[in-house]
Scaffold this motif. Structure first.
Motif, PDB file in Angstrom:
ATOM      1  N   ASP A 274     -29.562 -23.675  49.235  1.00  0.00           N
ATOM      2  CA  ASP A 274     -28.247 -23.172  49.620  1.00  0.00           C
ATOM      3  C   ASP A 274     -28.372 -21.684  49.910  1.00  0.00           C
ATOM      4  N   GLN A 275     -28.045 -21.278  51.122  1.00  0.00           N
ATOM      5  CA  GLN A 275     -28.294 -19.906  51.558  1.00  0.00           C
ATOM      6  C   GLN A 275     -27.158 -18.939  51.235  1.00  0.00           C
ATOM      7  N   ARG A 276     -26.084 -19.419  50.664  1.00  0.00           N
ATOM      8  CA  ARG A 276     -25.018 -18.512  50.257  1.00  0.00           C
ATOM      9  C   ARG A 276     -25.437 -17.704  49.039  1.00  0.00           C
ATOM     10  N   PRO A 277     -24.850 -16.523  48.840  1.00  0.00           N
ATOM     11  CA  PRO A 277     -25.149 -15.774  47.619  1.00  0.00           C
ATOM     12  C   PRO A 277     -24.695 -16.540  46.389  1.00  0.00           C
ATOM     13  N   ALA A 278     -25.319 -16.234  45.266  1.00  0.00           N
ATOM     14  CA  ALA A 278     -24.993 -16.949  44.045  1.00  0.00           C
ATOM     15  C   ALA A 278     -23.598 -16.593  43.532  1.00  0.00           C
ATOM     16  N   VAL A 279     -23.255 -15.305  43.618  1.00  0.00           N
ATOM     17  CA  VAL A 279     -21.988 -14.832  43.071  1.00  0.00           C
ATOM     18  C   VAL A 279     -21.332 -13.906  44.091  1.00  0.00           C
ATOM     19  N   VAL A 280     -20.044 -14.101  44.336  1.00  0.00           N
ATOM     20  CA  VAL A 280     -19.255 -13.209  45.179  1.00  0.00           C
ATOM     21  C   VAL A 280     -18.045 -12.765  44.375  1.00  0.00           C
ATOM     22  N   LEU A 281     -17.900 -11.438  44.230  1.00  0.00           N
ATOM     23  CA  LEU A 281     -16.785 -10.858  43.483  1.00  0.00           C
ATOM     24  C   LEU A 281     -16.000  -9.949  44.416  1.00  0.00           C
ATOM     25  N   ASP A 282     -14.693 -10.189  44.510  1.00  0.00           N
ATOM     26  CA  ASP A 282     -13.848  -9.442  45.439  1.00  0.00           C
ATOM     27  C   ASP A 282     -12.561  -9.036  44.716  1.00  0.00           C
ATOM     28  N   ASP A 283     -12.295  -7.739  44.678  1.00  0.00           N
ATOM     29  CA  ASP A 283     -11.108  -7.209  44.008  1.00  0.00           C
ATOM     30  C   ASP A 283     -11.092  -7.635  42.548  1.00  0.00           C
ATOM     31  N   VAL A 284     -12.096  -7.166  41.826  1.00  0.00           N
ATOM     32  CA  VAL A 284     -12.235  -7.530  40.418  1.00  0.00           C
ATOM     33  C   VAL A 284     -12.392  -6.277  39.570  1.00  0.00           C
ATOM     34  N   GLU A 285     -12.039  -6.425  38.315  1.00  0.00           N
ATOM     35  CA  GLU A 285     -12.164  -5.326  37.358  1.00  0.00           C
ATOM     36  C   GLU A 285     -12.603  -5.885  36.017  1.00  0.00           C
ATOM     37  N   ASP A 286     -13.567  -5.220  35.417  1.00  0.00           N
ATOM     38  CA  ASP A 286     -14.044  -5.605  34.091  1.00  0.00           C
ATOM     39  C   ASP A 286     -14.573  -7.039  34.088  1.00  0.00           C
ATOM     40  N   VAL A 287     -15.675  -7.222  34.801  1.00  0.00           N
ATOM     41  CA  VAL A 287     -16.336  -8.535  34.879  1.00  0.00           C
ATOM     42  C   VAL A 287     -17.713  -8.418  34.238  1.00  0.00           C
ATOM     43  N   ARG A 288     -18.041  -9.362  33.396  1.00  0.00           N
ATOM     44  CA  ARG A 288     -19.355  -9.385  32.753  1.00  0.00           C
ATOM     45  C   ARG A 288     -20.001 -10.732  32.975  1.00  0.00           C
ATOM     46  N   LEU A 289     -21.230 -10.709  33.477  1.00  0.00           N
ATOM     47  CA  LEU A 289     -22.003 -11.922  33.731  1.00  0.00           C
ATOM     48  C   LEU A 289     -23.252 -11.875  32.860  1.00  0.00           C
ATOM     49  N   ASP A 290     -23.347 -12.747  31.880  1.00  0.00           N
ATOM     50  CA  ASP A 290     -24.467 -12.780  30.943  1.00  0.00           C
ATOM     51  C   ASP A 290     -25.219 -14.099  31.069  1.00  0.00           C
ATOM     52  N   ASN A 291     -26.531 -13.990  31.266  1.00  0.00           N
ATOM     53  CA  ASN A 291     -27.382 -15.182  31.327  1.00  0.00           C
ATOM     54  C   ASN A 291     -26.885 -16.180  32.375  1.00  0.00           C
ATOM     55  N   ILE A 292     -26.763 -15.705  33.603  1.00  0.00           N
ATOM     56  CA  ILE A 292     -26.400 -16.553  34.732  1.00  0.00           C
ATOM     57  C   ILE A 292     -27.670 -16.889  35.491  1.00  0.00           C
ATOM     58  N   PHE A 293     -27.930 -18.165  35.725  1.00  0.00           N
ATOM     59  CA  PHE A 293     -29.138 -18.624  36.402  1.00  0.00           C
ATOM     60  C   PHE A 293     -28.763 -19.457  37.618  1.00  0.00           C
ATOM     61  N   THR A 294     -29.483 -19.236  38.765  1.00  0.00           N
ATOM     62  CA  THR A 294     -29.119 -19.957  39.992  1.00  0.00           C
ATOM     63  C   THR A 294     -30.323 -20.408  40.841  1.00  0.00           C
ATOM     64  N   PRO A 295     -31.341 -21.063  40.412  1.00  0.00           N
ATOM     65  CA  PRO A 295     -31.681 -21.352  39.016  1.00  0.00           C
ATOM     66  C   PRO A 295     -32.430 -20.209  38.337  1.00  0.00           C
ATOM     67  N   LYS A 296     -32.919 -19.201  39.124  1.00  0.00           N
ATOM     68  CA  LYS A 296     -33.553 -18.044  38.499  1.00  0.00           C
ATOM     69  C   LYS A 296     -32.472 -17.138  37.928  1.00  0.00           C
ATOM     70  N   LYS A 297     -32.890 -16.258  37.039  1.00  0.00           N
ATOM     71  CA  LYS A 297     -31.905 -15.378  36.420  1.00  0.00           C
ATOM     72  C   LYS A 297     -31.293 -14.454  37.458  1.00  0.00           C
ATOM     73  N   LEU A 298     -30.003 -14.202  37.316  1.00  0.00           N
ATOM     74  CA  LEU A 298     -29.245 -13.433  38.285  1.00  0.00           C
ATOM     75  C   LEU A 298     -29.794 -12.014  38.421  1.00  0.00           C
ATOM     76  N   THR A 299     -29.918 -11.544  39.666  1.00  0.00           N
ATOM     77  CA  THR A 299     -30.311 -10.171  39.949  1.00  0.00           C
ATOM     78  C   THR A 299     -29.295  -9.552  40.904  1.00  0.00           C
ATOM     79  N   THR A 300     -29.471  -8.275  41.190  1.00  0.00           N
ATOM     80  CA  THR A 300     -28.548  -7.602  42.110  1.00  0.00           C
ATOM     81  C   THR A 300     -28.569  -8.221  43.496  1.00  0.00           C
ATOM     82  N   ASP A 301     -29.703  -8.827  43.886  1.00  0.00           N
ATOM     83  CA  ASP A 301     -29.791  -9.459  45.206  1.00  0.00           C
ATOM     84  C   ASP A 301     -28.934 -10.714  45.312  1.00  0.00           C
ATOM     85  N   ASP A 302     -28.529 -11.270  44.184  1.00  0.00           N
ATOM     86  CA  ASP A 302     -27.780 -12.525  44.181  1.00  0.00           C
ATOM     87  C   ASP A 302     -26.267 -12.317  44.120  1.00  0.00           C
ATOM     88  N   VAL A 303     -25.833 -11.072  43.976  1.00  0.00           N
ATOM     89  CA  VAL A 303     -24.421 -10.783  43.771  1.00  0.00           C
ATOM     90  C   VAL A 303     -23.887  -9.940  44.926  1.00  0.00           C
TER      91      VAL A 303
END
Length: 487
Positions: free
Chosen positions: A448-477
């Motif tokens: 699936d070529q879409r990014p793992a996580v998309v956040l739009d107009d958000v405040e105070d969001v915490r993502l802990d131990n998110i895997f897609t299936p590798k662990k989440l990095t800045t490239d995935d958000v």
């Protein structure tokens, strides 16, 4: 001593007879051809005249139009008993009651008297037993408008069981096949238990509308064409009434082909616009509060949907221990919107907050969407906590599906299918604050070529131990209009 024993037995028989009313004693034939609902009503009336008790429906097939359930009556369907809904041409159903003023919800939520079994303003009402209600003669279509049955449908039965403004309700052990518009709808009822009921129906299964202190437990609900277990807070009582203090536990919902759940063949149905899900909404004038959903399984079903779009409040929702397989369109969907289907003078804004979902496993999930959390601009969802979730998606999404113009909920009908594929293959969050996702894993059958996580107009969001299936990095958000995002 023997005489005393015989006298006691005779007295017990008299007491038993006095509190049990067999509908055959009141003229019911049970041959599936003769209309028997008047005999059932006679038994109910006699039961009420003696202070209440059990109305017995013995084995047999009882062709019926409208049955009027009364206070302190238990309508008991013995094993082998079938209450069969009469066809419309027999004109055996009560007409829909009058309605004055605008109706902000469809006819199915507005009218109750044109049902197979109904009660209004009654108390201590029960429907029990191992027998069945077969709604063969009921309609599954929305045929009512402004108090008039449209399309030549005068005399048509709409729902299998409809209870309005009743108190202390029990529905236990029965089966319902082809329940019409709603197999069970309870509106404005306090203190209700629906337990160990099996439903295989052509529209909604169980609707809990404007109710409080309700438990739905150990039920199996197959609805290939609509919602299985749904909480609502419509304007049917002509005022906003919150649906609150509700527990749904140990239930199974599914979307198999109609009839194949009851007969044990379990044939998967084609994907309809929605099927078999557990849902809050869409009618939501009064809102939802203090809701617990736990230990449920979903097969060939749409996912969990929590929707507040009619100016109510959706808060204090706890969901845990959910297993899904073959999931249509999305596994988890939380949204607010401004459809605002209610009086124009109401100026409230829909609100959603304090929602916690944990311990969810979803397999074979449609690639349309993963987790969707969407509020409204300037009115964000808040305090949304999701943890210990594993989702296996079919994948296959393309890079061009990552777009910022993904449809705002606004006044639209809140169904992800109509908005198309989400920008993210895993988590899409928009217009939200104080969101926590921890220990969440996504896997994909196809790339699936879409990014793992998309956040739009958000405040105070915490993502802990998110895997897609590798662990989440800045490239995935992918981020836009954000503050205090940690991962």
């Amino acid at each position: 001593m023997r005489r005393l024993l015989m006298a006691c037995m005779f007295l017990m028989a008299l007491i038993t007879h006095a509190s049990n009313y067999n509908i055959r004693d009141y003229g019911a034939k049970g041959d599936g051809k003769t209309l028997d609902h008047q005999a059932v009503d006679r038994a109910i009336e006699d039961c009420v005249s003696h202070g209440g008790g059990r109305v017995e429906v013995p084995a047999g097939t009882y062709l019926c139009g409208t049955i009027h359930l009364k206070s302190n009556v238990e309508l008991h369907l013995a094993a082998g008993a079938v209450i069969l809904a009469a066809p419309a041409e027999m004109k055996a159903y009560d007409e829909a009651e009058p309605w004055e003023g605008p109706a902000y919800q469809d006819g199915g939520h507005t009218y109750f008297h044109n049902s197979l079994i109904w009660a209004e303003n009654e108390k201590n009402v029960s429907i029990t037993g191992r027998g069945m209600i077969d709604g063969q003669g009921l309609t599954r279509h929305d045929t009512e408008k402004a108090g008039i049955l449209q399309g030549g449908s005068i005399g048509t039965g709409d729902k299998a069981i409809a209870l309005k403004s009743c108190r202390n309700v029990l529905i236990r052990d029965i089966s319902i096949f082809r329940g019409g518009h709603f197999a069970i709808i309870i509106t404005g009822c306090d203190i209700a238990t629906i337990d160990n009921v099996v439903i295989d129906t052509n529209r909604d299964g169980i609707d809990i509308d404007c109710c409080k202190y309700v438990t739905v437990s150990n039920c199996k609900v197959n609805t290939p064409n609509d919602d299985a277990i749904v909480l609502k807070s419509s304007y049917a009582l002509k005022r906003p009434v919150m649906c609150e203090h509700i527990m749904v536990n140990n239930c199974l919902v599914s979307g198999y082909k109609l009839g194949t759940f009851l007969d044990g063949t379990y044939v998967p149905e084609k994907v309809n616009w929605v099927c078999g899900r557990i849902k809050l909404g869409t009618e939501s004038n009064g809102g939802y509060r203090d809701i617990a959903i736990t230990n449920c399984t979903c097969m060939w079903s749409s996912g969990l949907a929590f929707e507040e779009v009619d100016q109510g409040r959706m808060e204090n929702i706890v969901v845990s221990n959910i297993a899904m397989n073959h999931v249509h369109h999305y596994p988890i969907y939380i949204t607010t919107g401004c459809r605002n289907r209610g009086p124009k003078e109401v100026k409230d804004v829909s609100y959603g907050g304090n929602i916690q979902i944990s311990n969810v496993v979803a397999q074979d999930v449609d690639s349309l969407a993963g987790i969707i959390i969407t509020g409204m601009e300037n009115h964000p969802l808040e305090h949304i906590y999701l943890s210990n979730i594993r989702i296996q998606s079919r994948g296959g999404g393309s890079a061009d599906q990552m777009r910022w113009d993904y449809r705002e909920q606004g006044t639209n009908y809140p169904e992800p299918k109509f908005a198309g594929a989400t920008p993210a293959k895993g988590v899409f969050v928009r217009h939200a604050r104080d969101v926590r996702l921890s220990n969440v894993t996504f896997t994909f059958q196809k790339e699936d070529q879409r990014p793992a996580v998309v956040l739009d107009d958000v405040e105070d969001v915490r993502l802990d131990n998110i895997f897609t299936p590798k662990k989440l990095t800045t490239d995935d958000v992918v981020l836009r209009n954000h503050s205090n995002v940690l991962f």
